[in-house]
Design an enzyme around this catalytic site. Structure first.
Site, PDB file in Angstrom:
ATOM      1  NE  ARG A   1      31.192 -15.409 -46.923  1.00 32.56           N
ATOM      2  CZ  ARG A   1      31.138 -14.122 -46.588  1.00 32.56           C
ATOM      3  NH1 ARG A   1      31.159 -13.771 -45.321  1.00 32.56           N
ATOM      4  NH2 ARG A   1      31.040 -13.204 -47.518  1.00 32.56           N
TER       5      ARG A   1
ATOM      6  CB  SER B   1      32.583 -14.919 -52.619  1.00 28.47           C
ATOM      7  OG  SER B   1      32.354 -13.554 -52.437  1.00 28.47           O
TER       8      SER B   1
ATOM      9  CD  GLU C   1      31.430 -17.985 -49.609  1.00 27.09           C
ATOM     10  OE1 GLU C   1      31.930 -17.056 -49.005  1.00 27.09           O
ATOM     11  OE2 GLU C   1      30.438 -17.862 -50.333  1.00 27.09           O
TER      12      GLU C   1
HETATM   13  N1  EPU Z   1      39.376  -6.777 -55.675  1.00 30.18           N
HETATM   14  C1  EPU Z   1      40.151  -6.724 -56.815  1.00 30.18           C
HETATM   15  N2  EPU Z   1      39.680  -7.336 -57.943  1.00 30.18           N
HETATM   16  C2  EPU Z   1      38.500  -7.989 -57.965  1.00 30.18           C
HETATM   17  C3  EPU Z   1      37.708  -8.063 -56.804  1.00 30.18           C
HETATM   18  C4  EPU Z   1      38.174  -7.446 -55.637  1.00 30.18           C
HETATM   19  O1  EPU Z   1      41.212  -6.138 -56.845  1.00 30.18           O
HETATM   20  O2  EPU Z   1      38.141  -8.499 -59.015  1.00 30.18           O
HETATM   21  C5  EPU Z   1      39.841  -6.071 -54.462  1.00 30.18           C
HETATM   22  C6  EPU Z   1      39.012  -4.819 -54.215  1.00 30.18           C
HETATM   23  O3  EPU Z   1      39.486  -3.732 -54.931  1.00 30.18           O
HETATM   24  C7  EPU Z   1      39.168  -4.635 -52.726  1.00 30.18           C
HETATM   25  C8  EPU Z   1      39.251  -6.064 -52.205  1.00 30.18           C
HETATM   26  O4  EPU Z   1      39.636  -6.867 -53.315  1.00 30.18           O
HETATM   27  O5  EPU Z   1      40.367  -3.999 -52.422  1.00 30.18           O
HETATM   28  C9  EPU Z   1      37.953  -6.548 -51.605  1.00 30.18           C
HETATM   29  O6  EPU Z   1      36.919  -6.526 -52.584  1.00 30.18           O
HETATM   30  P1  EPU Z   1      35.364  -6.386 -52.223  1.00 30.18           P
HETATM   31  O7  EPU Z   1      35.137  -5.216 -51.353  1.00 30.18           O
HETATM   32  O8  EPU Z   1      34.586  -6.485 -53.472  1.00 30.18           O
HETATM   33  O9  EPU Z   1      35.053  -7.632 -51.301  1.00 30.18           O
HETATM   34  P2  EPU Z   1      35.545  -9.152 -51.369  1.00 30.18           P
HETATM   35  O10 EPU Z   1      36.528  -9.397 -50.271  1.00 30.18           O
HETATM   36  O11 EPU Z   1      35.964  -9.493 -52.745  1.00 30.18           O
HETATM   37  C10 EPU Z   1      33.795  -9.987 -49.645  1.00 30.18           C
HETATM   38  C11 EPU Z   1      32.788 -11.098 -49.502  1.00 30.18           C
HETATM   39  C12 EPU Z   1      31.530 -10.784 -50.294  1.00 30.18           C
HETATM   40  C13 EPU Z   1      30.956  -9.483 -49.773  1.00 30.18           C
HETATM   41  C14 EPU Z   1      32.016  -8.378 -49.901  1.00 30.18           C
HETATM   42  C15 EPU Z   1      31.558  -7.096 -49.279  1.00 30.18           C
HETATM   43  C16 EPU Z   1      34.046 -13.153 -49.163  1.00 30.18           C
HETATM   44  C17 EPU Z   1      34.509 -14.443 -49.740  1.00 30.18           C
HETATM   45  N3  EPU Z   1      33.367 -12.358 -49.967  1.00 30.18           N
HETATM   46  O12 EPU Z   1      34.197  -9.935 -50.995  1.00 30.18           O
HETATM   47  O13 EPU Z   1      30.603 -11.820 -50.054  1.00 30.18           O
HETATM   48  O14 EPU Z   1      29.774  -9.122 -50.450  1.00 30.18           O
HETATM   49  O15 EPU Z   1      33.223  -8.781 -49.197  1.00 30.18           O
HETATM   50  O16 EPU Z   1      31.576  -7.190 -47.901  1.00 30.18           O
HETATM   51  O17 EPU Z   1      34.276 -12.909 -47.982  1.00 30.18           O
HETATM   52  C18 EPU Z   1      29.740 -13.888 -50.883  1.00 30.18           C
HETATM   53  O18 EPU Z   1      30.223 -14.426 -49.887  1.00 30.18           O
HETATM   54  O19 EPU Z   1      29.102 -14.545 -51.743  1.00 30.18           O
HETATM   55  C19 EPU Z   1      29.969 -12.457 -51.111  1.00 30.18           C
HETATM   56  C20 EPU Z   1      29.594 -11.849 -52.223  1.00 30.18           C
END
Ligand code: EPU
Length: 336
Positions: free
Chosen positions: A164, A236, A332
């Site tokens: 990012r 995010s 972010e």
């Molecule tokens: N999780 C929770 N609770 C929540 C949300 C997530 O426990 O409310 C846990 C999930 O269960 C999982 C882990 O956190 O174990 C990761 O969650 P997820 O796969 O939804 O991805 P993320 O790390 O929360 C990142 C990116 C997203 C992107 C997704 C998919 C960042 C800041 N965010 O989210 O990007 O779509 O991975 O690759 O890196 C964005 O930047 O706007 C965005 C949506």
């Protein structure tokens, strides 16, 4: 005429924050921007470059000059031994561009389907999702310097992409305005389907087509993430924090179930959404804003919020996560 005019910014930021710009100008061509910069139009104050408004927190009054990027165009511009080269104007809507590449038989961006915003904004924060980052499909970009109008090409190395992050978020990059981006799309395409959510969505399809991968990503996003046209949000709201192996070991023993993603350099990336949920903020509101009930990492505007409301919630979430886990969350989006 190249005249700046006052504008309501509320419909131009996906968080839907009440905001007004004192002077906004729509940029339709590279030549227009070059001429303005050459004429020293931007030397006397701050400038804000607006793409799709999906990564900004706009204050009620924006005093800077706002440039609304509307440079269009998309075309195949060449090829190398391994890649098709495809260029798009900064003002193209990201998702429409991704779908267009797929229609042209030029796959490679499908995991980044449905990310809000524009092509020109995508490299700034090196957008990434579902196992793919923009950096891995990037060839080069063209940018115009606000002070003097120099136009130059940036290679991937010169963009200094990180998680990012890119040079355009740092002092030596912020005065460059991206006008077009060229992508290097693989001639021998393979689906990127390792990410758990994607694998689950594609279960039973041995060899998914690029369109099927795109549709799967769209389905996942539509399920987990709020549609900005219905509920204001900027995707995010915090970056996933990266901690040392030592800090990770301590956290993991204190908090079983902590999601963790080891990085190549020995550090460990944590899931901000998980930390926020554990801190009790998933689905919780503070005034007109809250953390989304299906993805705690997304800050949503339930209606009528201002940037102060966003700041108050961001501060409260940061404080609770810091107190509970000793981890500092970094927003972010950019606060204007
Ligand atoms: N999780 C929770 N609770 C929540 C949300 C997530 O426990 O409310 C846990 C999930 O269960 C999982 C882990 O956190 O174990 C990761 O969650 P997820 O796969 O939804 O991805 P993320 O790390 O929360 C990142 C990116 C997203 C992107 C997704 C998919 C960042 C800041 N965010 O989210 O990007 O779509 O991975 O690759 O890196 C964005 O930047 O706007 C965005 C949506």
């Amino acid at each position: 005429m190249n005249l700046f005019a006052p504008a309501d910014l509320t419909p131009l930021n996906t968080l839907g924050l009440r905001s007004h710009a004192q002077s906004l100008l729509r940029i339709d061509s590279v030549a227009q921007l070059e001429a303005l910069a050459l004429g020293r139009a931007f030397m006397d104050g701050p400038v804000v470059v607006l793409g799709g408004g999906s990564n900004i927190v706009a204050p009620q009054e924006v005093h800077a000059r706002v440039l609304q990027m509307a440079i269009h165009g998309r075309e195949r511009v060449g090829q190398t031994a391994d890649h098709w080269l495809v260029r798009a104007g900064a003002g193209e809507v990201w998702h429409d561009f991704v779908r267009w590449t797929l229609e042209q038989g030029l796959p490679g961006l499908e995991n980044l389907s449905l990310i809000p915003g524009t092509v020109g904004a995508a490299p700034i924060q090196n957008i990434g999702a579902y196992g793919l980052e923009l950096a891995s499909r990037f060839h080069s970009l063209e940018a115009v310097h606000l002070d003097g109008g120099e136009t130059r090409t940036f290679t991937a190395a010169e963009c200094r992409f990180g998680y990012r992050d890119s040079v355009f978020k740092h002092a030596d990059g912020v005065r460059w305005v991206i006008v077009s981006v060229t992508f290097a799309l693989p001639r021998r395409w393979q689906a990127v389907k390792g990410y758990a959510d994607v694998a689950r969505e594609l279960e039973g399809i041995a060899e998914p087509t690029p369109l099927q991968v795109s549709d799967a990503v769209v389905a996942i996003r539509q399920h987990k993430l709020p549609d900005p046209s219905r509920i204001g949000n900027a995707g995010s709201f915090f970056k996933n924090p990266v901690v040392s192996a030592t800090q990770h070991a301590a956290l993991a023993s204190a908090h079983p179930g902590l999601p963790a993603y080891p990085q190549a350099d020995g550090t460990v990336k944590l899931a901000a959404g998980w930390l926020i949920e554990q801190a009790g903020w998933k689905g919780r509101r503070l005034g007109p804003v809250g953390m989304y009930e299906r993805q705690a990492l997304v800050l949503v505007n339930h209606g009528g919020a201002t940037s102060q409301d966003v700041r108050a919630l961001a501060d409260a979430v940061q404080a609770d996560v810091a107190q509970r886990f000793g981890v500092r969350l970094e927003p972010e989006p950019v606060f204007l």
